[in-house]
Design an enzyme around this catalytic site. Sequence first.
Site, PDB file in Angstrom:
ATOM      1  N   GLU A 171      44.899  46.404  46.376  1.00 46.24           N
ATOM      2  CA  GLU A 171      43.962  45.919  46.220  1.00 46.24           C
ATOM      3  C   GLU A 171      43.533  45.109  47.894  1.00 46.24           C
ATOM      4  OE1 GLU A 171      42.814  41.780  44.425  1.00 46.24           O
ATOM      5  OE2 GLU A 171      42.250  43.279  42.535  1.00 46.24           O
ATOM      6  N   ARG A 216      39.610  26.964  43.487  1.00 50.05           N
ATOM      7  CA  ARG A 216      39.692  26.054  44.192  1.00 50.05           C
ATOM      8  C   ARG A 216      38.529  25.359  44.674  1.00 50.05           C
ATOM      9  NH1 ARG A 216      45.392  26.600  43.876  1.00 50.05           N
ATOM     10  NH2 ARG A 216      46.511  25.131  44.765  1.00 50.05           N
ATOM     11  N   HIS A 234      42.639  26.797  32.032  1.00 52.88           N
ATOM     12  CA  HIS A 234      43.679  27.152  33.023  1.00 52.88           C
ATOM     13  C   HIS A 234      44.657  25.835  33.183  1.00 52.88           C
ATOM     14  CE1 HIS A 234      45.597  27.860  36.954  1.00 52.88           C
ATOM     15  NE2 HIS A 234      44.994  29.266  36.973  1.00 52.88           N
ATOM     16  N   HIS A 290      38.489  28.659  37.210  1.00 52.48           N
ATOM     17  CA  HIS A 290      39.786  28.098  37.977  1.00 52.48           C
ATOM     18  C   HIS A 290      39.749  27.923  39.705  1.00 52.48           C
ATOM     19  CE1 HIS A 290      40.700  32.241  38.643  1.00 52.48           C
ATOM     20  NE2 HIS A 290      41.535  31.817  39.664  1.00 52.48           N
ATOM     21  N   GLU A 330      41.683  32.340  49.013  1.00 52.59           N
ATOM     22  CA  GLU A 330      42.069  33.712  49.119  1.00 52.59           C
ATOM     23  C   GLU A 330      41.348  34.561  50.223  1.00 52.59           C
ATOM     24  OE1 GLU A 330      40.923  31.706  46.537  1.00 52.59           O
ATOM     25  OE2 GLU A 330      42.472  31.784  45.072  1.00 52.59           O
TER      26      GLU A 330
HETATM   27  C1  UD1 Z   1      46.308  30.880  41.567  1.00 51.77           C
HETATM   28  C2  UD1 Z   1      45.780  31.598  42.962  1.00 51.77           C
HETATM   29  C3  UD1 Z   1      44.359  32.375  42.831  1.00 51.77           C
HETATM   30  C4  UD1 Z   1      44.530  33.192  41.454  1.00 51.77           C
HETATM   31  C5  UD1 Z   1      44.875  32.446  40.425  1.00 51.77           C
HETATM   32  C6  UD1 Z   1      45.110  33.109  39.081  1.00 51.77           C
HETATM   33  C7  UD1 Z   1      46.405  30.648  45.075  1.00 51.77           C
HETATM   34  C8  UD1 Z   1      46.163  29.892  46.471  1.00 51.77           C
HETATM   35  N1  UD1 Z   1      45.749  30.677  44.096  1.00 51.77           N
HETATM   36  O1  UD1 Z   1      45.316  29.948  41.617  1.00 51.77           O
HETATM   37  O2  UD1 Z   1      43.996  33.186  43.789  1.00 51.77           O
HETATM   38  O3  UD1 Z   1      43.071  33.595  41.337  1.00 51.77           O
HETATM   39  O4  UD1 Z   1      46.309  31.870  40.789  1.00 51.77           O
HETATM   40  O5  UD1 Z   1      45.072  32.194  38.055  1.00 51.77           O
HETATM   41  O6  UD1 Z   1      47.383  31.611  45.091  1.00 51.77           O
HETATM   42  N2  UD1 Z   1      50.070  25.577  36.313  1.00 51.77           N
HETATM   43  C9  UD1 Z   1      50.819  25.433  35.606  1.00 51.77           C
HETATM   44  N3  UD1 Z   1      51.637  26.350  34.823  1.00 51.77           N
HETATM   45  C10 UD1 Z   1      51.215  27.768  35.326  1.00 51.77           C
HETATM   46  C11 UD1 Z   1      50.308  28.184  36.251  1.00 51.77           C
HETATM   47  C12 UD1 Z   1      49.742  27.077  36.818  1.00 51.77           C
HETATM   48  O7  UD1 Z   1      51.322  24.434  35.073  1.00 51.77           O
HETATM   49  O8  UD1 Z   1      51.836  28.861  34.635  1.00 51.77           O
HETATM   50  C13 UD1 Z   1      49.338  24.473  37.107  1.00 51.77           C
HETATM   51  C14 UD1 Z   1      50.288  23.788  37.941  1.00 51.77           C
HETATM   52  O9  UD1 Z   1      50.163  22.392  37.629  1.00 51.77           O
HETATM   53  C15 UD1 Z   1      50.211  24.319  39.256  1.00 51.77           C
HETATM   54  C16 UD1 Z   1      48.606  24.460  39.320  1.00 51.77           C
HETATM   55  O10 UD1 Z   1      48.329  24.726  38.041  1.00 51.77           O
HETATM   56  O11 UD1 Z   1      50.630  23.527  40.393  1.00 51.77           O
HETATM   57  C17 UD1 Z   1      47.779  25.328  40.271  1.00 51.77           C
HETATM   58  O12 UD1 Z   1      48.620  26.675  40.307  1.00 51.77           O
HETATM   59  P1  UD1 Z   1      48.377  27.604  41.500  1.00 51.77           P
HETATM   60  O13 UD1 Z   1      49.093  28.863  41.434  1.00 51.77           O
HETATM   61  O14 UD1 Z   1      48.640  26.833  42.826  1.00 51.77           O
HETATM   62  O15 UD1 Z   1      46.785  27.750  41.621  1.00 51.77           O
HETATM   63  P2  UD1 Z   1      45.658  28.645  40.676  1.00 51.77           P
HETATM   64  O16 UD1 Z   1      44.534  27.886  40.529  1.00 51.77           O
HETATM   65  O17 UD1 Z   1      46.325  28.818  39.461  1.00 51.77           O
HETATM   66  N1  UDP Z   2      43.444  36.517  31.429  1.00 50.31           N
HETATM   67  C1  UDP Z   2      44.107  36.535  30.362  1.00 50.31           C
HETATM   68  N2  UDP Z   2      44.109  35.296  29.463  1.00 50.31           N
HETATM   69  C2  UDP Z   2      43.361  34.211  29.982  1.00 50.31           C
HETATM   70  C3  UDP Z   2      42.436  34.275  30.801  1.00 50.31           C
HETATM   71  C4  UDP Z   2      42.572  35.345  31.901  1.00 50.31           C
HETATM   72  O1  UDP Z   2      44.715  37.548  29.973  1.00 50.31           O
HETATM   73  O2  UDP Z   2      43.291  33.224  29.139  1.00 50.31           O
HETATM   74  C5  UDP Z   2      43.270  37.788  32.222  1.00 50.31           C
HETATM   75  C6  UDP Z   2      41.822  38.395  32.470  1.00 50.31           C
HETATM   76  O3  UDP Z   2      41.679  39.610  31.368  1.00 50.31           O
HETATM   77  C7  UDP Z   2      42.229  39.061  33.839  1.00 50.31           C
HETATM   78  C8  UDP Z   2      43.013  38.079  34.521  1.00 50.31           C
HETATM   79  O4  UDP Z   2      43.691  37.350  33.649  1.00 50.31           O
HETATM   80  O5  UDP Z   2      42.768  40.250  33.849  1.00 50.31           O
HETATM   81  C9  UDP Z   2      42.437  36.985  35.449  1.00 50.31           C
HETATM   82  O6  UDP Z   2      43.220  35.956  35.841  1.00 50.31           O
HETATM   83  P1  UDP Z   2      42.511  34.905  36.899  1.00 50.31           P
HETATM   84  O7  UDP Z   2      41.129  34.632  36.292  1.00 50.31           O
HETATM   85  O8  UDP Z   2      43.419  33.846  36.463  1.00 50.31           O
HETATM   86  O9  UDP Z   2      42.634  35.301  38.159  1.00 50.31           O
HETATM   87  P2  UDP Z   2      41.930  36.090  39.087  1.00 50.31           P
HETATM   88  O10 UDP Z   2      41.724  37.353  38.666  1.00 50.31           O
HETATM   89  O11 UDP Z   2      40.670  35.265  39.598  1.00 50.31           O
HETATM   90  O12 UDP Z   2      42.686  36.157  40.525  1.00 50.31           O
END
Ligand code: UD1
Ligand code: UDP
Length: 517
Positions: free
Chosen positions: A142, A353, A384, A351, A156
């Site tokens: 990607e 930032r 999220h 979700h 990102e």
């Molecule tokens: C991350 C990615 C984003 C992607 C997203 C997909 C970065 C900077 N961001 O963002 O590009 O679109 O994942 O969803 O890499 N947490 C939990 N359990 C989990 C996951 C997250 O508790 O399984 C909570 C934690 O408190 C964690 C916070 O979410 O610190 C943020 O997670 P993080 O991966 O830093 O950022 P995302 O917003 O998930």
């Molecule tokens: N998705 C999922 N369950 C959820 C929310 C999203 O399976 O509750 C899937 C969605 O179909 C997509 C992917 O997760 O394929 C997207 O994840 P997210 O939005 O966290 O990340 P991004 O694509 O923005 O990086």
Amino acid sequence: MKSQTPAQTKKVLVVMGTRPEVIKLAPVIEALKDDQKGSPKIAGKTGKPRFQRVKTVICLTGQHREMVEPFLKIFGIKPDYNLRVMQPDQHLSELTGRVLAGMKKVLEAEKPDWLLVQGDTTSALAAALAAFYQRVKIGHVEAGLRTDDKYNPFPEEINRRLISHLADLHFAPTELARKNLLAEGIKPEKIFVTGNTVVDALRMILKKTAREKGNNRKMFGGPAAIVRIKEFRQEQPDRGEREAGEVARPVEGAEVEAGVRKRAVKFKENEQPCLPQADKLTVVTSRSQFKVKEVARADDSAPAASAVGSISAVSAISSAARTIYSRSVMTGCLPLEDIRKIKKLILVTAHRRESFGQGMEEICQAILRIVDRVQEAGVIFPVHLNPAVRRVVLKHLLGRPRIHLVEPLDYVTFVHLMKRASLILTDSGGIQEEAPSLGVPVVVMRETTERPEAIWAGVAWLAGTAADRITRLALRLLKKVEKEEFRRQLRRKNPFGDGRAGRRIALLLQNRKIGKI
Ligand code: UD1
Ligand code: UDP
């Protein structure tokens, strides 16, 4: 852990940290697995493989924990390493540092020929940087998505630009992505247009659900898989939670070991603790206390977790669920019946930032206004796990009529809901790419998008994060979607790929040619 590889075999270390990375790398892993088996597709007439074999090693950074586990299970991925880097409310600098340090050890142990990363997360950037420091070649899945806006999406846009300049092979999903890379001086012979692997992943799941439906099995992993959120609670993860990284499954009928006696647990409807994803749990008693000793999968394919509960088995298990599954208290599940009753289902995710603060507040206001204006509308919002998202969303939307806040959903359930939805409101990247295959209109709640192909295809609309504009667009689309002609228009050819991107990437990693798509 160090693995031995025959000299003629190429070793590819696949690194993933978050939900979308698992979804989008699963088809590549699957295709590489085919080759590992020496599938006839690559075998020559003599029966010997004509091309260099590839051995795949999988490293999970653990940037996400609960949100990743069900996806590994669905795609049958078994990681060789887990760096377990996630911390609540994590800061980007520290997260980057933890992944960088963890990857150094894995790279030293494995000495791969290639490192494969996907997209633009912190895990992808830090893993690519660690590989560069050890002069390991990098493949980027990607590659080439751009908004040309440094802070949108944040971080990102800069992550993916940096990865492009670290990478040796660029797997661009579309022609536009290829052009973006060329404009930044990436050599044309290093760029291959493969399609986006999300289309492959979506097809894998649709096939699986069609098969299950054919077998008369439930479309969902059981209604208990859609877990309602009751309130926000921020807890520090305990040691058990951090180490286990395990999520649980509905436990009706599970065996409870009370001292030496064993008995089956039966729950009343209103106290069903909803432990998605595990089927074995052991509860032991000590005087009046129940202690959940273990919550694990019956097939022992995942590590167990433990938690202490109190006065009854149900509260002990619920307490384990709280500690293990998320920092929310769960009271019940959203019954399928309630979903079926919704005439206009609006599926929401958010979700990013860059939307934290005002943007997220506006998104919530928009949802309230839309539900207020359209009586047949019902919202399902898998929230999220980021506390920065939960704080705002739960404050504004919890307990509001026709708005169902639920825990993040597994892919099968989520895809099913996307198909069933009249409209999707999202800031997700992946969902913009999935919508054209499903024929569902998407309002993109962001200021910019790196996926204009969905807009050109007439399936997505860029709204920004202002409540007024989101509301206006959503109301318009909810009306339009009633018309058959509009629905037909939505079901276009997916501009992001044809479902064979994973296979193409696997071929390219073996120095093999791919045709034009
Ligand atoms: C991350 C990615 C984003 C992607 C997203 C997909 C970065 C900077 N961001 O963002 O590009 O679109 O994942 O969803 O890499 N947490 C939990 N359990 C989990 C996951 C997250 O508790 O399984 C909570 C934690 O408190 C964690 C916070 O979410 O610190 C943020 O997670 P993080 O991966 O830093 O950022 P995302 O917003 O998930
Ligand atoms: N998705 C999922 N369950 C959820 C929310 C999203 O399976 O509750 C899937 C969605 O179909 C997509 C992917 O997760 O394929 C997207 O994840 P997210 O939005 O966290 O990340 P991004 O694509 O923005 O990086």
